[in-house]
Design a protein around this motif. Sequence first.
Motif, PDB file in Angstrom:
ATOM      1  N   VAL A   1     -21.570 -15.591  11.317  1.00 14.12           N
ATOM      2  CA  VAL A   1     -20.493 -16.488  11.732  1.00 14.12           C
ATOM      3  C   VAL A   1     -21.025 -17.796  12.311  1.00 14.12           C
ATOM      4  N   ASP A   2     -22.153 -17.767  13.026  1.00 13.64           N
ATOM      5  CA  ASP A   2     -22.670 -19.015  13.595  1.00 13.64           C
ATOM      6  C   ASP A   2     -23.165 -19.967  12.513  1.00 13.64           C
ATOM      7  N   GLU A   3     -23.693 -19.440  11.407  1.00 13.07           N
ATOM      8  CA  GLU A   3     -24.083 -20.300  10.287  1.00 13.07           C
ATOM      9  C   GLU A   3     -22.861 -20.893   9.606  1.00 13.07           C
ATOM     10  N   VAL A   4     -21.807 -20.103   9.474  1.00 11.50           N
ATOM     11  CA  VAL A   4     -20.553 -20.609   8.901  1.00 11.50           C
ATOM     12  C   VAL A   4     -20.044 -21.761   9.759  1.00 11.50           C
ATOM     13  N   ARG A   5     -20.058 -21.583  11.059  1.00 12.91           N
ATOM     14  CA  ARG A   5     -19.639 -22.653  11.970  1.00 12.91           C
ATOM     15  C   ARG A   5     -20.488 -23.897  11.758  1.00 12.91           C
ATOM     16  N   ASP A   6     -21.806 -23.723  11.649  1.00  7.66           N
ATOM     17  CA  ASP A   6     -22.703 -24.866  11.474  1.00  7.66           C
ATOM     18  C   ASP A   6     -22.479 -25.559  10.126  1.00  7.66           C
ATOM     19  N   ILE A   7     -22.218 -24.800   9.098  1.00 13.90           N
ATOM     20  CA  ILE A   7     -21.941 -25.385   7.776  1.00 13.90           C
ATOM     21  C   ILE A   7     -20.704 -26.270   7.858  1.00 13.90           C
ATOM     22  N   TYR A   8     -19.653 -25.770   8.501  1.00 11.55           N
ATOM     23  CA  TYR A   8     -18.420 -26.549   8.582  1.00 11.55           C
ATOM     24  C   TYR A   8     -18.522 -27.695   9.569  1.00 11.55           C
ATOM     25  N   ALA A   9     -19.393 -27.587  10.558  1.00 11.08           N
ATOM     26  CA  ALA A   9     -19.667 -28.727  11.437  1.00 11.08           C
ATOM     27  C   ALA A   9     -20.379 -29.828  10.633  1.00 11.08           C
ATOM     28  N   TYR A  10     -21.313 -29.432   9.780  1.00  7.24           N
ATOM     29  CA  TYR A  10     -21.994 -30.395   8.914  1.00  7.24           C
ATOM     30  C   TYR A  10     -20.987 -31.075   7.975  1.00  7.24           C
ATOM     31  N   ILE A  11     -20.139 -30.283   7.327  1.00 11.59           N
ATOM     32  CA  ILE A  11     -19.127 -30.843   6.425  1.00 11.59           C
ATOM     33  C   ILE A  11     -18.262 -31.842   7.177  1.00 11.59           C
ATOM     34  N   ASP A  12     -17.877 -31.495   8.396  1.00 11.00           N
ATOM     35  CA  ASP A  12     -17.017 -32.358   9.207  1.00 11.00           C
ATOM     36  C   ASP A  12     -17.662 -33.710   9.492  1.00 11.00           C
ATOM     37  N   GLU A  13     -18.986 -33.751   9.536  1.00  9.52           N
ATOM     38  CA  GLU A  13     -19.707 -34.994   9.840  1.00  9.52           C
ATOM     39  C   GLU A  13     -19.914 -35.882   8.623  1.00  9.52           C
ATOM     40  N   GLN A  14     -19.689 -35.359   7.409  1.00 11.97           N
ATOM     41  CA  GLN A  14     -19.980 -36.102   6.188  1.00 11.97           C
ATOM     42  C   GLN A  14     -18.754 -36.884   5.711  1.00 11.97           C
ATOM     43  N   PRO A  15     -18.902 -38.174   5.483  1.00 10.30           N
ATOM     44  CA  PRO A  15     -17.735 -38.957   5.044  1.00 10.30           C
ATOM     45  C   PRO A  15     -17.261 -38.621   3.632  1.00 10.30           C
ATOM     46  N   HIS A  16     -18.111 -38.005   2.813  1.00  8.35           N
ATOM     47  CA  HIS A  16     -17.719 -37.695   1.431  1.00  8.35           C
ATOM     48  C   HIS A  16     -17.278 -36.242   1.243  1.00  8.35           C
ATOM     49  N   LEU A  17     -17.252 -35.466   2.337  1.00  9.68           N
ATOM     50  CA  LEU A  17     -16.842 -34.065   2.294  1.00  9.68           C
ATOM     51  C   LEU A  17     -15.693 -33.841   3.269  1.00  9.68           C
ATOM     52  N   ALA A  18     -14.832 -32.880   2.944  1.00 11.69           N
ATOM     53  CA  ALA A  18     -13.758 -32.513   3.872  1.00 11.69           C
ATOM     54  C   ALA A  18     -13.392 -31.056   3.633  1.00 11.69           C
ATOM     55  N   ALA A  19     -12.980 -30.383   4.685  1.00 10.43           N
ATOM     56  CA  ALA A  19     -12.552 -28.986   4.595  1.00 10.43           C
ATOM     57  C   ALA A  19     -11.258 -28.822   5.380  1.00 10.43           C
ATOM     58  N   TYR A  20     -10.347 -28.035   4.799  1.00  9.79           N
ATOM     59  CA  TYR A  20      -9.023 -27.830   5.380  1.00  9.79           C
ATOM     60  C   TYR A  20      -8.653 -26.361   5.323  1.00  9.79           C
ATOM     61  N   LEU A  21      -7.871 -25.917   6.302  1.00  8.01           N
ATOM     62  CA  LEU A  21      -7.248 -24.609   6.228  1.00  8.01           C
ATOM     63  C   LEU A  21      -5.802 -24.823   5.803  1.00  8.01           C
ATOM     64  N   VAL A  22      -5.423 -24.085   4.766  1.00 13.71           N
ATOM     65  CA  VAL A  22      -4.058 -24.133   4.259  1.00 13.71           C
ATOM     66  C   VAL A  22      -3.324 -22.939   4.852  1.00 13.71           C
ATOM     67  N   HIS A  23      -2.097 -23.173   5.307  1.00 12.70           N
ATOM     68  CA  HIS A  23      -1.283 -22.118   5.910  1.00 12.70           C
ATOM     69  C   HIS A  23       0.004 -21.935   5.123  1.00 12.70           C
ATOM     70  N   ALA A  24       0.468 -20.706   5.060  1.00  9.65           N
ATOM     71  CA  ALA A  24       1.789 -20.372   4.509  1.00  9.65           C
ATOM     72  C   ALA A  24       2.588 -19.798   5.670  1.00  9.65           C
TER      73      ALA A  24
END
Length: 182
Positions: free
Chosen positions: A40-63
């Motif tokens: 889980v800590d690596e997953v967190r770090d991966i998404y922290a990296y994505i969050d810092e990149q201007p050409h990448l984005a990640a979203y959670l979709v909810h229903a």
Amino acid sequence: MTTPPAITMRPVDPEQDAATIHSWTSQERAAFWGMLERPVDEVRDIYAYIDEQPHLAAYLVHADDEPLALFQTYDPQVDEIGQFYDRRPGDVGIHLLIGPGHRPSGATAAMTAFLAGWVWSDPAHQRIVFEPDVRNDKSVAFLGRVGAELGPEVQLAEKVAQFGFLTRDAWFARQKPRAARA
């Protein structure tokens, strides 16, 4: 007739969402996501990296306020994936991982329409680029369901990718007959 769920989307918060994303990406059904063995800590770090990149984005979709999917975008003009196909101005790459478990009736169709609407709301986006693993039958079948044109199969470092391309014009042309039937 059942009312489709309300679909919403928000940026991934690496600290807050790492456990949810990890619970999805560590299941065998998500093997093509390439994160089965990541703690889980690596997953967190991966998404922290994505969050810092201007050409990448990640979203959670909810229903209806329940997590449904992980949606990621990237700019193929910047991302290394762009070197494996004929890039065009207006391309936007996407990745989609639908979470496990029960989904409300109509959730996948509502989510697909929502995400397409979100992508196309940016007039600069002219074509969606997909590149699932060729062995991921569900993802490759999804390309056909949304009207994507299949492109080349390409050997990438971690997989053989089946490229697919969905133009803005092709998406909206497919929506006209559906709107007429509704």
